[in-house]
Design a protein around this motif. Sequence first.
Motif, PDB file in Angstrom:
ATOM      1  N   ASP A  12     -10.063   2.087  70.447  1.00 55.80           N
ATOM      2  CA  ASP A  12      -8.940   2.931  70.035  1.00 55.80           C
ATOM      3  C   ASP A  12      -7.643   2.538  70.704  1.00 55.80           C
ATOM      4  O   ASP A  12      -6.588   3.085  70.410  1.00 55.80           O
ATOM      5  N   GLY A  13      -7.696   1.658  71.692  1.00 55.14           N
ATOM      6  CA  GLY A  13      -6.477   1.189  72.335  1.00 55.14           C
ATOM      7  C   GLY A  13      -5.988   2.097  73.435  1.00 55.14           C
ATOM      8  O   GLY A  13      -4.971   1.818  74.047  1.00 55.14           O
ATOM      9  N   ALA A  14      -6.657   3.212  73.752  1.00 55.07           N
ATOM     10  CA  ALA A  14      -6.198   4.122  74.806  1.00 55.07           C
ATOM     11  C   ALA A  14      -6.589   3.574  76.155  1.00 55.07           C
ATOM     12  O   ALA A  14      -7.673   3.085  76.347  1.00 55.07           O
ATOM     13  N   GLY A  15      -5.725   3.685  77.139  1.00 57.30           N
ATOM     14  CA  GLY A  15      -6.023   3.232  78.486  1.00 57.30           C
ATOM     15  C   GLY A  15      -4.815   3.361  79.362  1.00 57.30           C
ATOM     16  O   GLY A  15      -3.692   3.521  78.891  1.00 57.30           O
ATOM     17  N   SER A  16      -5.039   3.325  80.656  1.00 58.71           N
ATOM     18  CA  SER A  16      -3.941   3.471  81.604  1.00 58.71           C
ATOM     19  C   SER A  16      -3.702   2.206  82.385  1.00 58.71           C
ATOM     20  O   SER A  16      -3.047   2.229  83.402  1.00 58.71           O
ATOM     21  N   VAL A  69       4.401   3.637  85.342  1.00 59.05           N
ATOM     22  CA  VAL A  69       3.850   4.866  85.934  1.00 59.05           C
ATOM     23  C   VAL A  69       2.791   4.528  86.959  1.00 59.05           C
ATOM     24  O   VAL A  69       2.751   5.102  88.062  1.00 59.05           O
ATOM     25  N   ALA A  70       1.902   3.606  86.609  1.00 61.48           N
ATOM     26  CA  ALA A  70       0.852   3.238  87.552  1.00 61.48           C
ATOM     27  C   ALA A  70       1.431   2.615  88.805  1.00 61.48           C
ATOM     28  O   ALA A  70       0.981   2.869  89.919  1.00 61.48           O
ATOM     29  N   SER A  71       2.481   1.832  88.659  1.00 64.07           N
ATOM     30  CA  SER A  71       3.090   1.197  89.823  1.00 64.07           C
ATOM     31  C   SER A  71       3.772   2.216  90.723  1.00 64.07           C
ATOM     32  O   SER A  71       3.660   2.167  91.950  1.00 64.07           O
TER      33      SER A  71
END
Length: 697
Positions: A608-612, A650-652
Motif C-alpha cells: 500500500d506504500g504506507a511507511g515512516s 519528521v524522522a530526522s
Amino acid sequence: SRLNFVRWETAPPTHEHSPRFLYCCSAYSLLTTGRRAWARVLCGAGTFRLWGVPVSHTRHARCHGFALTAASEAGTMSSRGEGGAMLDIVVADAFTGRRYSELGLSHRSSAKDLAAKLQELTGVVAGKQILLFGPPYTRLDSRKPLTVANKKSIFLFDRALLGKGSIETEDVVLEPSEISVPTTPPASGNLDESGNSPLLRALTDYERHLTFHDQQGQAYLSGAVARAESIQECALAIQVQCDALEAARGNLKDHAKALVRSHDRFRTSFLAQQEAQNKLMESSERDLDALAKVKLHPALAKPGRQTLQDCVPVAKLREWKRECAKSHSAVRRRVDALAEMVQTMREGVDSQLAEVPLSEDSAKLVRNMVDRAAELQAAQAATAESLTKDRETGEREIKETASHLPTSASQSTDVLNACRLLEQLHQHHQTTQVPEMKRVDDQLAECQVAIAKVKTALTKALVSHLRTVSELQSQIRYQGNRLSMLKENAKLQQAAVGELLHVQCMPSAYTACLDEVRVRQQYFRSYVATVDAMADKLAQLCDQEKLRRKHFLQKHGIHLPQNLVAGLNERPLPAEIRARDFDVSVRKLQLGGDDAVAAPLELGDNADGAGSGSLLLTAAAPASRTANPIDQAAQMEKLKLENAKLKAEVASLKATQVATHHRAAYHVPVTPPHSPARGHVEGMATPRGDGAGAGAG
C-alpha cells in the motif's frame, strides 16, 4: 670413430674375474651386449666413441693395461657422450642419394646443430636446407628438440635447386672408370740367375710370367670388387632418391588434403550464408514497408514520427543494401576463383602423385645390374684364385726342378717335362684366363655405365619433380592465405548484411519493447512498495523498543547511579533507508494495458506504500484505467515524492530531539547515601514523559 690402435685378443678367464671382465688399455667404461661391445674411450685430452668393437666368442678381451667390469647384464645399452645419450640419426641427401650417419648428435643437440653439421658435410648452406622427417613426413622445426626425429628417416633438400633457374646436372660417372693392370712381368724372380744354364733361365722366365699373370688377376679382382661396390652404392643412392621424392610427395599430399578439407568446409558454410543473405536483401523493401504499417503508441508518437518507418533512416538503409549487394557479388567471385584454383591445384597434385620417376624397366635394369655385378665379381674371384693356385703350383715345380739342376745332368728330361707343364699354364693364362678377366672387367664397366645413366636420368627427373612439388606447395600456401582472407571477408559481409536483419526484426522487437516497459513499471511499483514495507517494519520495531526502554527507566533506572552504565539512557533512533532512483524515463511513459503484461514480482507483503521510513524515491500510485493523462500522473508522482521527503524530515527532527534529551537528562552529581530520600535517589531525575511514548513522533 673406430679406434684402430685398440688390439683385442682372446684370453682365458681366471678364478678372480667373472667371464664378463673385459680388458682395455685406455677404456673409461665398456658396455657389452652379446658378442659386440660399445665403449667410450679416453685418449689424451679428447673423448672418442668406440662403436661396434667385436668381442671374441669367449667374451674375453685383453690388451696390455688394466681391467674394468662390463655392465652387460642391463641389456642393450647405447654409449653416452659428453652431451647425453647419442641420437640415432641418418640423413639422406635427396639430390645425390648419399647417406650421412654418425653425426655426433646427442639429446641436447638442436636442429641448428644438425643443420651446421650437414652444411659441413654436404656444402648446402644451413639457411637453404629443407629437412623432412617421418613418416608421416613433415618439416623439421628448429624450435622443437631434435629428439622428435630420432630413429626416423630424414631427407635433405637444397632450396637453391628448387628455384626457377636452370641447373645443369652433370652425368654420373662411377669410379673406378679405369683400373690399373700390370702390363709387363716383374724384372726378376725368386731363383738365382747367376748361373749360365739355359734351363735355369727358362724356369726363371716362367716364374716371372706366372707372377705377372697372378698380379694381373689380383688387379682385375680388385677392380671388380670396386666396380661392384660402386654399382651397389649407386643402386642404394637411386633408392634413396626415390624415397626422398616420395617423402616430398607425402608432405605435399598432406598439405593439399588439409587445404582442400578447410576450403570445402568454408565453401559449404559460405554458400549457406549467402543464400540467407540473398533472402534478407530481397525482402529488405518489404521489411521497410512493414515498418510503415506499425503505428507508434501515443506515448511515444511525436510530430513527424508516427510509425516505425519514421524512426529509421530509410534512404541510408536502401543505400546500405545496394552496397551490400555489390560486396556480396565481389566476395562470391573471389570465392569461386579460389575454388577453381584449388581444383587446379588438386589436379596438379594428383598428376604429380601418379607420375613414376623411375620406370619399371629402369628399376628392373638396376636390379639386373646389381645381380650381374655380383656374378661377374664372383667369376673374377674364381679366375683370380685359379691364377694364384697356378702360380703356387708353378713355384713349387720350379723350386723342385731347380734344386736338381746342380747335382745331375741326367735329369734334363724331368726339367723338360716341368717346362712343358709350365708352358701349358703360361699359354692357358695368356690366351684364356687373363683375356677372360679383361672381358669380364669390360662387362662390369658396362654395368657401371648403364646404372650411371639410370641415375643421371633419375637425378634430372628428380629435380624436375621436386620443382613441381615446390610450385604446388607455393600454390597451397598462397591459396591458404587467400582462404584466410576470404574467411575474414565473409565475416565482415555477414556483419554488414546483418544490419538489414534489424529492419526485419524491428516490428516484433517493438511489441516486446512495449511489454518490457510495462514489466519495468510494475517492477518499480513492487520495488517501492517493498521498501516502504521494510521502513514501516523498522519503524514499528523502533517504537516498541522505545516503549520498553521507557518502562525500564521508569521502573529501575531512577534507582541507579548516573555513571553506572554509560549510554543506558540512550534511546533507539529511527532507521533511514536510502535507494537510488532508476527507470525515470521509463516510468514517465503511460502505456496502459497492465492486464496484458506478466505478473509482477512478489517482493513484499505490504504494497500500500504506507511507511515512516526516509526514502529518496517513492512508490508510484497505480495508474487509473479511467483517467490516464500524462500530466495527472506526473502530479501524483510529485506529491508522493514530497510526502516521502516530509516523512524523512519528521524522522530526522525526532531523532535530533531524542539525542538532545539524552545529553541533558542527568546533570546533577550523586548525593551521599545519608541524604534524606524523597521516594527516589536525589539527583536522579525522572525521565520526561514527552518523547518517550510510542506516539511521540
